[in-house]
Write a protein that holds these residues in place. Structure first.
Motif, PDB file in Angstrom:
ATOM      1  N   ALA A 174       0.837  -1.203   0.000  1.00 30.03           N
ATOM      2  CA  ALA A 174       0.000   0.000   0.000  1.00 30.03           C
ATOM      3  C   ALA A 174       0.869   1.249   0.000  1.00 30.03           C
ATOM      4  N   GLY A 175       1.954   1.185  -0.773  1.00 30.15           N
ATOM      5  CA  GLY A 175       2.718   2.392  -1.045  1.00 30.15           C
ATOM      6  C   GLY A 175       2.004   3.213  -2.090  1.00 30.15           C
ATOM      7  N   MET A 176       2.716   4.167  -2.691  1.00 28.87           N
ATOM      8  CA  MET A 176       2.067   5.079  -3.622  1.00 28.87           C
ATOM      9  C   MET A 176       1.397   4.348  -4.790  1.00 28.87           C
ATOM     10  N   ILE A 177       2.154   3.490  -5.483  1.00 26.83           N
ATOM     11  CA  ILE A 177       1.581   2.783  -6.631  1.00 26.83           C
ATOM     12  C   ILE A 177       0.476   1.845  -6.178  1.00 26.83           C
ATOM     13  N   GLY A 178       0.684   1.155  -5.079  1.00 21.28           N
ATOM     14  CA  GLY A 178      -0.339   0.244  -4.577  1.00 21.28           C
ATOM     15  C   GLY A 178      -1.642   0.947  -4.274  1.00 21.28           C
ATOM     16  N   LEU A 179      -1.565   2.134  -3.693  1.00 21.99           N
ATOM     17  CA  LEU A 179      -2.783   2.897  -3.387  1.00 21.99           C
ATOM     18  C   LEU A 179      -3.516   3.321  -4.649  1.00 21.99           C
ATOM     19  N   ILE A 180      -2.770   3.583  -5.709  1.00 17.73           N
ATOM     20  CA  ILE A 180      -3.420   3.936  -6.977  1.00 17.73           C
ATOM     21  C   ILE A 180      -3.976   2.683  -7.641  1.00 17.73           C
ATOM     22  N   VAL A 181      -3.283   1.549  -7.517  1.00 18.38           N
ATOM     23  CA  VAL A 181      -3.807   0.288  -8.041  1.00 18.38           C
ATOM     24  C   VAL A 181      -5.138  -0.045  -7.373  1.00 18.38           C
ATOM     25  N   VAL A 182      -5.242   0.165  -6.067  1.00 19.02           N
ATOM     26  CA  VAL A 182      -6.515  -0.069  -5.358  1.00 19.02           C
ATOM     27  C   VAL A 182      -7.634   0.729  -6.024  1.00 19.02           C
ATOM     28  N   GLN A 183      -7.382   2.003  -6.282  1.00 19.23           N
ATOM     29  CA  GLN A 183      -8.410   2.855  -6.877  1.00 19.23           C
ATOM     30  C   GLN A 183      -8.733   2.435  -8.309  1.00 19.23           C
ATOM     31  N   ALA A 184      -7.682   2.126  -9.084  1.00 10.90           N
ATOM     32  CA  ALA A 184      -7.899   1.743 -10.483  1.00 10.90           C
ATOM     33  C   ALA A 184      -8.636   0.410 -10.579  1.00 10.90           C
ATOM     34  N   ALA A 185      -8.329  -0.521  -9.690  1.00 13.89           N
ATOM     35  CA  ALA A 185      -9.009  -1.812  -9.710  1.00 13.89           C
ATOM     36  C   ALA A 185     -10.502  -1.651  -9.402  1.00 13.89           C
ATOM     37  N   LYS A 186     -10.822  -0.783  -8.452  1.00 16.25           N
ATOM     38  CA  LYS A 186     -12.235  -0.525  -8.150  1.00 16.25           C
ATOM     39  C   LYS A 186     -12.940   0.064  -9.360  1.00 16.25           C
ATOM     40  N   LEU A 187     -12.276   1.016 -10.027  1.00 17.15           N
ATOM     41  CA  LEU A 187     -12.877   1.627 -11.219  1.00 17.15           C
ATOM     42  C   LEU A 187     -13.059   0.614 -12.340  1.00 17.15           C
ATOM     43  N   ALA A 188     -12.147  -0.367 -12.413  1.00 17.60           N
ATOM     44  CA  ALA A 188     -12.194  -1.354 -13.495  1.00 17.60           C
ATOM     45  C   ALA A 188     -13.240  -2.440 -13.249  1.00 17.60           C
ATOM     46  N   GLY A 189     -13.850  -2.457 -12.061  1.00 21.89           N
ATOM     47  CA  GLY A 189     -14.948  -3.381 -11.844  1.00 21.89           C
ATOM     48  C   GLY A 189     -14.743  -4.444 -10.806  1.00 21.89           C
ATOM     49  N   TRP A 190     -13.541  -4.546 -10.217  1.00 20.89           N
ATOM     50  CA  TRP A 190     -13.382  -5.499  -9.116  1.00 20.89           C
ATOM     51  C   TRP A 190     -14.242  -5.030  -7.944  1.00 20.89           C
ATOM     52  N   THR A 191     -15.172  -5.856  -7.549  1.00 25.32           N
ATOM     53  CA  THR A 191     -16.109  -5.478  -6.495  1.00 25.32           C
ATOM     54  C   THR A 191     -15.423  -5.448  -5.135  1.00 25.32           C
ATOM     55  N   ARG A 192     -14.515  -6.380  -4.952  1.00 21.78           N
ATOM     56  CA  ARG A 192     -13.822  -6.505  -3.679  1.00 21.78           C
ATOM     57  C   ARG A 192     -12.326  -6.336  -3.928  1.00 21.78           C
ATOM     58  N   VAL A 193     -11.720  -5.361  -3.270  1.00 28.78           N
ATOM     59  CA  VAL A 193     -10.284  -5.114  -3.409  1.00 28.78           C
ATOM     60  C   VAL A 193      -9.664  -5.103  -2.011  1.00 28.78           C
ATOM     61  N   LEU A 194      -8.838  -6.096  -1.727  1.00 31.00           N
ATOM     62  CA  LEU A 194      -8.185  -6.227  -0.438  1.00 31.00           C
ATOM     63  C   LEU A 194      -6.798  -5.588  -0.509  1.00 31.00           C
ATOM     64  N   ALA A 195      -6.416  -4.877   0.523  1.00 30.37           N
ATOM     65  CA  ALA A 195      -5.086  -4.271   0.590  1.00 30.37           C
ATOM     66  C   ALA A 195      -4.269  -4.965   1.662  1.00 30.37           C
ATOM     67  N   VAL A 196      -2.989  -5.216   1.353  1.00 29.32           N
ATOM     68  CA  VAL A 196      -2.083  -5.901   2.273  1.00 29.32           C
ATOM     69  C   VAL A 196      -0.848  -5.042   2.487  1.00 29.32           C
ATOM     70  N   ASP A 197      -0.516  -4.744   3.743  1.00 30.65           N
ATOM     71  CA  ASP A 197       0.681  -3.966   4.049  1.00 30.65           C
ATOM     72  C   ASP A 197       0.967  -4.072   5.548  1.00 30.65           C
ATOM     73  N   PRO A 198       2.239  -4.121   5.952  1.00 29.46           N
ATOM     74  CA  PRO A 198       2.556  -4.177   7.377  1.00 29.46           C
ATOM     75  C   PRO A 198       2.456  -2.832   8.083  1.00 29.46           C
ATOM     76  N   ASP A 199       2.264  -1.757   7.326  1.00 28.64           N
ATOM     77  CA  ASP A 199       2.182  -0.405   7.887  1.00 28.64           C
ATOM     78  C   ASP A 199       0.713  -0.046   8.117  1.00 28.64           C
ATOM     79  N   GLY A 200       0.344   0.132   9.364  1.00 31.95           N
ATOM     80  CA  GLY A 200      -1.053   0.407   9.694  1.00 31.95           C
ATOM     81  C   GLY A 200      -1.569   1.697   9.104  1.00 31.95           C
ATOM     82  N   ALA A 201      -0.741   2.731   9.049  1.00 35.42           N
ATOM     83  CA  ALA A 201      -1.179   4.011   8.503  1.00 35.42           C
ATOM     84  C   ALA A 201      -1.455   3.889   7.011  1.00 35.42           C
ATOM     85  N   ARG A 202      -0.613   3.158   6.323  1.00 37.67           N
ATOM     86  CA  ARG A 202      -0.837   2.967   4.885  1.00 37.67           C
ATOM     87  C   ARG A 202      -2.092   2.142   4.638  1.00 37.67           C
TER      88      ARG A 202
END
Length: 343
Positions: A174-202
């Motif tokens: 959930a770094g910079m690119i990962g956070l944008i991938v989350v958004q792009a995947a939602k826009l592309a139609g993935w209903t469920r998008v899970l994020a994985v990262d050891p940093d709680g703030a991210r």
């Protein structure tokens, strides 16, 4: 002009250098904003091998056209623009197929790797071929426009990954690119998008930007948690946005049989791949590099607020503050993500 010059590894200096030469097919851009990329940080200490001093780094930028070469049409002085980080020839086998990111003569702004040197945009001016330049709408702030290169990387990765409405995707990192991938995947139609990262703030930020579930690998067995959330089957797709063995192995273990793992992260030259799991479960591995024609749609997504980059920008600073910000990013200061420099 003033430029942030990498004079030796771990040493950046604000220096006076000649203005860039403008070739007949190029435009001179007065840089308004340029982001510090993770690859610049790896180049800062020489670990990437692709930033050989002396060099002006920087490839995530936007600005105003100052001058156009005699062969340039469709662009004029005063135009607000951004530009691709990749300079492609437009003539090779891959360029003719529209795969400009795979161009045989590919050059990247702000990179010096022995085969070529191309100064980048941590400077007052940069010259770039007109064919990689794109106009910006007036309402899009330059600081946000400097993020279009990063957005294009994420959008390209999502575009290369098959998905259907109702599918589940897992984003590892959930770094910079990962956070944008989350958004792009939602826009592309993935209903469920899970994020994985050891940093709680991210992880928390990933949730604010659209991730439906948040998984910390220090707290849960991620593949097991993904299976629990998908009736034991596993996710339909995973995006590995770190570039290391452990998250790649977790990504492979998290997808269902016949699923796909898209490889976005690129910080290590090699990783350990669980080959038998990939082969026997028919997992598709998809490599993705840079972008290939996605700039117009990315500009539109940012201008409409469909993809949000403001929460990802940690600081905006002047070029003279660049060395200090590089050091802070290099030391992995907690809470820092994207820093934009304004020449």
């Amino acid at each position: 002009m003033r430029a942030l010059l990498l004079t030796e590894y771990r040493r950046l200096e604000l220096a006076e250098v000649p203005n860039p030469r403008v070739e007949p097919d190029e435009v001179l851009v007065r840089v308004a904003a340029c982001g510090i990329c993770g690859s610049d940080i790896h180049g800062f200490d020489g670990s990437s091998g692709r930033r050989i001093p002396p060099l002006i780094m920087g490839h995530e930028a936007a600005g105003i056209v100052e001058q156009t070469g005699p062969d340039v049409a469709g662009l004029a002085r005063g135009d607000r623009v951004t530009f691709d980080s990749t300079i492609y020839c437009g003539e090779c086998f891959y360029c003719r197929r529209g795969q400009v990111n795979l161009c045989n003569a590919r050059r990247v702004l702000g990179v010096s790797c022995g085969d070529y040197l191309r100064d980048g945009a941590f400077a007052e001016y940069i010259s770039v071929p007109a064919r990689i330049v794109y106009r910006l709408p007036g309402e899009l702030a330059f600081e946000h426009a400097a993020m279009i290169e990063a957005v294009s990387v994420a959008v390209h990765a999502v575009g290369r990954t098959s998905g259907e409405l109702g599918d589940t995707a897992v984003v590892f990192g959930a770094g910079m690119i990962g956070l944008i991938v989350v958004q792009a995947a939602k826009l592309a139609g993935w209903t469920r998008v899970l994020a994985v990262d050891p940093d709680g703030a991210r992880l928390a930020l990933a949730g604010k930007l659209g991730a439906t579930e948040l998984l910390n690998p220090n707290e849960v067995d991620v593949p097991a948690a993904v299976r629990d959330l998908t009736t034991g089957r596993g996710a339909d797709a995973a995006f590995e946005v770190v570039g290391a063995s452990q998250p790649l192995q977790a990504a492979v273990a998290s997808v269902r049989k016949g699923g796909s793992v898209t490889l976005v992260g690129n910080i290590a030259p090699s990783v350990d791949l669980p080959l038998q799991s990939v082969v026997t479960r028919e997992i598709r591995l998809i490599g993705t590099c840079a972008s290939s024609g996605e700039y117009p749609v990315c500009i539109d997504l940012l201008a409409r607020g469909a993809i949000k980059v403001a929460p990802i920008i940690s600081a905006v600073a002047g070029l003279s503050d660049g060395p200090a910000w590089f050091e802070r990013l290099y030391s992995r200061e907690p809470g820092l993500m994207k820093v934009i420099l304004r020449p």
